[in-house]
Design a protein around this motif. Structure first.
Motif, PDB file in Angstrom:
ATOM      1  N   PRO A  13       0.838  -1.206   0.000  1.00  0.00           N
ATOM      2  CA  PRO A  13       0.000   0.000   0.000  1.00  0.00           C
ATOM      3  C   PRO A  13       0.871   1.253   0.000  1.00  0.00           C
ATOM      4  O   PRO A  13       2.044   1.214   0.383  1.00  0.00           O
ATOM      5  CB  PRO A  13      -0.780  -0.112   1.313  1.00  0.00           C
ATOM      6  N   ARG A  15       2.578   4.672   1.103  1.00  0.00           N
ATOM      7  CA  ARG A  15       3.082   5.049   2.430  1.00  0.00           C
ATOM      8  C   ARG A  15       2.480   6.353   2.945  1.00  0.00           C
ATOM      9  O   ARG A  15       2.632   6.672   4.099  1.00  0.00           O
ATOM     10  CB  ARG A  15       4.595   5.161   2.387  1.00  0.00           C
ATOM     11  N   ASP A  16       1.842   7.106   2.114  1.00  0.00           N
ATOM     12  CA  ASP A  16       1.258   8.380   2.561  1.00  0.00           C
ATOM     13  C   ASP A  16      -0.176   8.153   3.046  1.00  0.00           C
ATOM     14  O   ASP A  16      -1.132   8.393   2.351  1.00  0.00           O
ATOM     15  CB  ASP A  16       1.326   9.429   1.461  1.00  0.00           C
ATOM     16  N   ILE A  17      -0.301   7.679   4.270  1.00  0.00           N
ATOM     17  CA  ILE A  17      -1.600   7.410   4.888  1.00  0.00           C
ATOM     18  C   ILE A  17      -2.095   8.711   5.510  1.00  0.00           C
ATOM     19  O   ILE A  17      -1.390   9.333   6.301  1.00  0.00           O
ATOM     20  CB  ILE A  17      -1.473   6.306   5.949  1.00  0.00           C
TER      21      ILE A  17
END
Length: 147
Positions: A13, A15-17
């Motif tokens: 997924p 990395r910028d959550i």
């Protein structure tokens, strides 16, 4: 590097959550909604003060149900604890202001028992609504087959 490791890295997924809850950046709409909930909490506190004293004990139950509905509704609407805490803060401030009485000596609350039950009951309902777990999302997979 094996092909399995490469596949795992390509399907990872992003990395910028985005931050949620208290870590979310300030949003003017969110601040306005919380202020609106605080004003509604103050209105429910004022109305509850008058109703619980006038129709004891039925009015007390009615006012605590109204406060609980507002606190829970704020929690569901905002999806975070501040959604329940904002109306609870407005409710508490309005009730404490009304506790002071008037210079003429008039007192808004009817009797000590009603006042104690109203204050304690409202605070208990606020804490329950603020500390409850997140509501399940509609349509979420329950993980059980056949459901």
């Amino acid at each position: 590097m094996s092909s399995r490791q490469r596949a795992a890295r390509t399907n990872a997924p992003p990395r910028d959550i985005p931050a949620t809850g208290m870590a979310a950046p300030l949003n003017p709409r969110r601040i306005a909604a919380l202020l609106g909930l605080a004003v509604l909490g103050a209105a429910v506190g004022i109305a509850g003060t008058l109703v619980q004293a006038a129709w004891f004990p039925g009015g007390l139950l009615l006012t605590l149900l109204a406060a609980g509905g507002l606190f829970y509704g704020g929690r569901v609407l905002m999806g975070t604890q501040p959604g329940a805490l904002a109306p609870a803060a407005g409710w508490l401030v309005s009730v404490i202001v009304l506790l002071g009485g008037r210079p003429e000596g008039d007192y808004v609350f009817g009797d000590e028992l009603g006042l104690a039950l109203f204050m304690l009951g409202g605070m208990v309902v606020a804490v329950i609504c603020a500390t409850m777990s997140r509501a399940p999302r509609p349509g979420a997979d329950s993980g059980r087959p056949g459901k």
